[in-house]
Design a protein around this motif. Structure first.
Motif, short mmCIF file in Angstrom:
data_model
loop_
_atom_site.label_atom_id
_atom_site.label_comp_id
_atom_site.label_asym_id
_atom_site.label_seq_id
_atom_site.Cartn_x
_atom_site.Cartn_y
_atom_site.Cartn_z
N HIS A 151 6.58 9.90 -5.34
CA HIS A 151 7.01 9.08 -6.48
C HIS A 151 6.39 7.69 -6.46
O HIS A 151 6.16 7.09 -7.50
CB HIS A 151 8.54 8.95 -6.51
N LEU A 152 6.17 7.17 -5.25
CA LEU A 152 5.66 5.80 -5.16
C LEU A 152 4.17 5.71 -5.45
O LEU A 152 3.61 4.63 -5.50
CB LEU A 152 5.95 5.23 -3.76
N PHE A 153 3.51 6.86 -5.59
CA PHE A 153 2.06 6.86 -5.74
C PHE A 153 1.58 7.56 -7.00
O PHE A 153 0.40 7.62 -7.27
CB PHE A 153 1.42 7.56 -4.53
N THR A 154 2.50 8.15 -7.74
CA THR A 154 2.11 9.09 -8.80
C THR A 154 2.77 8.69 -10.11
O THR A 154 3.94 8.33 -10.13
CB THR A 154 2.55 10.52 -8.40
N ASN A 155 2.02 8.78 -11.20
CA ASN A 155 2.58 8.40 -12.49
C ASN A 155 3.72 9.32 -12.92
O ASN A 155 3.71 10.52 -12.66
CB ASN A 155 1.49 8.40 -13.57
N ASP A 195 -5.55 3.23 -6.21
CA ASP A 195 -6.05 4.32 -5.36
C ASP A 195 -5.03 4.63 -4.27
O ASP A 195 -4.54 3.74 -3.57
CB ASP A 195 -7.38 3.93 -4.71
N ILE A 196 -4.71 5.92 -4.11
CA ILE A 196 -3.69 6.30 -3.12
C ILE A 196 -4.12 5.92 -1.70
O ILE A 196 -3.29 5.61 -0.85
CB ILE A 196 -3.36 7.80 -3.20
N GLY A 197 -5.43 5.95 -1.44
CA GLY A 197 -5.92 5.58 -0.10
C GLY A 197 -5.82 4.08 0.14
O GLY A 197 -5.50 3.63 1.23
N MET A 198 -6.11 3.30 -0.91
CA MET A 198 -5.97 1.84 -0.81
C MET A 198 -4.50 1.48 -0.58
O MET A 198 -4.17 0.62 0.23
CB MET A 198 -6.45 1.22 -2.12
N ASN A 199 -3.61 2.13 -1.34
CA ASN A 199 -2.17 1.89 -1.16
C ASN A 199 -1.74 2.25 0.25
O ASN A 199 -0.96 1.54 0.88
CB ASN A 199 -1.35 2.73 -2.15
N PHE A 379 5.14 -2.35 -0.24
CA PHE A 379 3.72 -2.39 0.09
C PHE A 379 2.99 -1.16 -0.46
O PHE A 379 1.81 -1.20 -0.73
CB PHE A 379 3.52 -2.50 1.60
N GLU A 380 3.73 -0.03 -0.62
CA GLU A 380 3.09 1.18 -1.15
C GLU A 380 2.55 0.97 -2.55
O GLU A 380 1.57 1.58 -2.95
CB GLU A 380 4.09 2.35 -1.23
N THR A 568 -5.66 2.74 9.81
CA THR A 568 -5.50 1.34 9.39
C THR A 568 -6.66 0.76 8.61
O THR A 568 -6.50 -0.23 7.94
CB THR A 568 -5.26 0.45 10.63
N GLY A 569 -7.86 1.33 8.71
CA GLY A 569 -8.99 0.73 7.98
C GLY A 569 -8.91 1.03 6.50
O GLY A 569 -8.02 1.75 6.04
N ILE A 570 -9.87 0.49 5.73
CA ILE A 570 -9.91 0.87 4.32
C ILE A 570 -10.52 2.27 4.22
O ILE A 570 -11.27 2.68 5.10
CB ILE A 570 -10.70 -0.14 3.46
N PRO A 571 -10.21 3.00 3.15
CA PRO A 571 -10.76 4.36 3.04
C PRO A 571 -12.29 4.31 3.03
O PRO A 571 -12.88 3.46 2.37
CB PRO A 571 -10.24 4.84 1.68
N ASN A 572 -12.92 5.22 3.77
CA ASN A 572 -14.37 5.19 3.86
C ASN A 572 -15.03 5.29 2.49
O ASN A 572 -16.10 4.73 2.26
CB ASN A 572 -14.89 6.31 4.76
N ARG A 573 -14.37 5.99 1.58
CA ARG A 573 -14.95 6.16 0.24
C ARG A 573 -15.10 4.82 -0.49
O ARG A 573 -15.82 4.72 -1.47
CB ARG A 573 -14.12 7.14 -0.58
N PHE A 574 -14.39 3.78 -0.03
CA PHE A 574 -14.49 2.46 -0.66
C PHE A 574 -15.39 1.49 0.09
O PHE A 574 -15.35 0.29 -0.15
CB PHE A 574 -13.09 1.84 -0.81
N LEU A 575 -16.20 2.01 1.02
CA LEU A 575 -17.08 1.13 1.78
C LEU A 575 -17.94 0.28 0.84
O LEU A 575 -18.09 -0.93 1.03
CB LEU A 575 -17.98 1.96 2.71
#
Length: 662
Positions: A151-155, A195-199, A379-380, A568-575
């Motif tokens: 619920h915290l990540f989805t419309n 982005d769910i990974g950023m969240n 924070f989510e 803990t890092g940012i998602p690799n897809r957002f490098l």
């Protein structure tokens, strides 16, 4: 039986068994535990029966049990916010129990027991933080939060479709789209903040470095205040680079005395507690009853800016703490957040934490409508609201004021004896694209053991980049040497096409990688893959994958989960930032610095697991975050004449490609 227990104590519990337990403890959080062994523990365990299993002799568990028996705890099926003081206290009482368990059986029995009796949100939070910080759970991979509490990540629209699918027992895959419409320019960058990974990155970081942390729980968190500055600084400069990729100006900072220009309609709903509150455009800040007056925030801000101008902070006892040095940023981070590490919370307040609540409540500042907490109070969900980045730009500028007051680095400070960087190039084109990412909504819908699960999932477009490598040629005219390789990039021009000066650019630098190598005498050719970046982590495996790999591991196979242990890092897809059709120009810089002088621990070049966002042990790089670009550069010849520094221009392309996986 006693002998068997003794043997299992000697052998310890396998990592696969621990993983199995955690998978089931977090699955179907609003229903019954689906593992018979854990369910039995939950029903029959008495947390207070044998206090010798706790390193605090049971103090924490007795305290929590007293509140449970007196019906003092928040009920189940109710929203939870870490920024709500009583709810936070309850979650931390449970964390306190977990962190003092001496063995896995006690840990997991308490988890099963309290999962059935405490608020689900409090339980999930306490368990996540305990798994991250307890040595008992060192190798456990936590499932993605967007599958635990979707619920915290989805419309809301997608969640409603999931409920209908469950009711009619029809499997379904539902498309998620980003909040808002084309009429709202902010929607162009929603792929970043939503982005769910950023969240997940944001919420996980705050679990690794909680503002409420006290060392008495178990250990000291190294450079926590500076990490607070750096992780949010990187979020801010990365967001600005995404904005420039989409022809938007960088974010303006928030002002307490001016309207909040951007409104926000979250389109998300609490599982229990109704819709997340919306905020119209151009709202003036109002005092929030029981939290803070805007005037107090302005006073606290001016005290902090005053300390920066003086170059020292005054602690509780009235002593001065000098901040005109490379560790000053750490104290300042503790003060601005503020965390329990703040040397004087009475005087400097809690600017960041209070601001989150004040901003989150602007839809209902006086509690007239009894609305639940806003997205900024989790924070989510916080980065979904464009005002999150405006708030952090405001904090970031306070940090910049401090960094700019420090003396600039000289050539003497920066040069690395006999080492020079001859050439930097990139293998492959820097190109980004969008692709569909699917995750399960099984845990969003109500659930009973009688009704079978149907496959329900959503897919959402997420940024990614094609693989590339950095090629770095280094000459070393001295003996064998340990070197730190630091790679940064910043946008070459602003949104009006005006070039940034070196000093403007370096503050906006995105950290792309940092790693150690042994340089042999003579020429060294270094190839570093984008997938190896120390600032990023892979996507967390889904519940489904975790279940499969765990069962295989229980049967003796390798779980193949090691690379996911730190999230803990940012998602690799957002490098890489998105870039654009023409190719967005970036300045790419590589600084090669003296590894011996930089090192805080030994054996750095052998350490491939280094993830510099993680909270475990001593932070390996002695230099400040962002070094050597963290201080002002009045004369960029210092860098341009530096042999161990290379500066090239690159372009990042996005050709509108969108890969569909179904």
């Amino acid at each position: 039986r006693e002998r068997v227990n003794y043997i299992s104590l000697l052998l310890g519990v396998s990592d696969a068994q621990k993983q199995h337990d955690v998978n089931f403890l977090l699955h179907k959080i609003y229903g019954e535990i689906r593992d018979s062994n854990l369910k039995a523990k939950a029903d029959s365990f008495d947390p207070e029966a044998d206090l010798s299993h706790y390193s605090d002799d049971g103090a924490a568990v007795q305290k929590l049990m007293r509140d449970l028996k007196d019906h003092r705890l928040l009920e189940q099926k109710h929203w939870f916010s870490l920024f709500n003081p009583r709810q936070r206290q309850e979650a931390l009482m449970l964390f306190d129990v977990f962190i003092h368990c001496k063995d896995w059986d006690t840990f997991v029995s308490n988890a099963a027991y309290f999962r059935q009796r405490m608020n689900e949100g409090e339980f999930v939070y306490a368990l996540y933080v305990a798994v991250i910080h307890s040595p008992l759970a060192e190798h456990v991979v936590l499932p993605p939060l967007y599958e635990v509490t979707p619920h915290l990540f989805t419309n809301s629209e997608v969640i409603e479709a999931a409920y209908r699918a469950k009711q009619t027992q029809t499997p379904g895959k539902f498309q998620s789209s980003f909040t808002g419409t084309k009429k709202n320019p902010e929607q162009r960058v929603a792929y970043f903040g939503e982005d769910i990974g950023m969240n997940t990155h944001h919420v996980t970081w705050h679990m690794e470095f909680p503002f409420w942390w006290q060392d008495s729980y178990s250990h000291h968190l190294d450079r926590k205040g500076e990490n607070f500055f750096w992780v949010h600084h990187q979020l801010t400069v990365r967001f600005d680079a995404e904005r420039l990729s989409n022809y938007l100006d960088p974010v303006g900072e928030l002002h307490w005395d001016k309207p909040i220009v951007q409104g926000f309609a979250p389109h998300t709903t609490y599982k229990y507690g109704g819709q997340f509150p919306s905020r119209p455009d151009n709202v003036d800040f109002e005092d929030v009853d029981g939290v803070a007056r805007i005037r107090d925030l302005l006073i606290v801000e001016s005290r902090i800016r005053d300390a920066i101008a003086h170059g020292y902070i005054v602690d509780r006892a009235g002593n001065r703490i000098d901040i005109m040095n490379e560790r000053g940023i750490n104290v300042l981070g503790d003060i601005i957040e503020s965390s329990m590490y703040s040397p004087n919370v009475q005087y400097y307040g809690a600017l960041h934490n209070t601001a989150h609540i004040v901003l989150g409540r602007q839809a209902d500042p006086h509690g007239k409508y009894a609305l639940p907490p806003g997205v900024l109070e989790h924070f989510e969900t916080a980065t979904r609201d464009p005002s999150f980045f405006r708030l952090h730009k405001y904090m970031d500028n306070i940090f910049k004021e401090h960094k700019d007051s420090l003396p600039p680095y000289t050539v003497e400070d920066l040069k690395f004896n006999e080492v020079s960087v001859d050439k930097v190039s990139i293998d492959g084109q820097l190109e980004t694209f969008f692709e569909d990412f699917e995750y399960s909504l099984i845990n969003a819908v109500d659930d009973t053991q009688e009704i079978a699960d149907v496959a329900i999932s959503t897919y959402v477009p997420r940024l990614n980049h094609k693989d590339f490598s950095f090629n770095i040629d280094i000459s070393n005219n001295g003996g064998e040497a340990l070197a730190t390789i630091r790679i940064f990039a910043w946008p070459h021009r602003d949104n009006n096409g005006i070039e940034y000066t070196f000093d403007e650019g370096r503050w906006n630098a995105i950290e792309l990688d940092k790693f150690w190598v042994k340089l042999s005498p003579g020429s060294n050719h270094i190839v570093r893959k984008s997938s190896e970046s120390a600032v990023t982590v892979p996507d967390v495996p889904s519940f489904d994958t975790l279940f499969k790999k765990t069962e295989a591991a229980l049967g003796g196979a390798d779980s193949g989960l090691t690379e996911f242990e730190s999230a803990t890092g940012i998602p690799n897809r957002f490098l890489l930032p998105k870039g654009n059709e023409q190719g967005l120009e970036f300045d790419l810089v590589v600084a090669v610095t003296d590894g011996e002088a930089d090192a805080a621990i030994d054996g750095l070049h052998e350490n491939t697991e280094f993830n510099h966002y993680g909270a475990h042990g001593k932070y390996p790089d002695n230099r400040p975050h962002g070094y050597p670009l963290d201080r002002k550069v009045p004369d960029n010849r210092v860098f341009e004449d530096l042999p161990n520094f290379k500066h090239i221009q690159v372009k990042v392309f996005n050709h509108g490609e969108h890969i569909h996986h179904h």
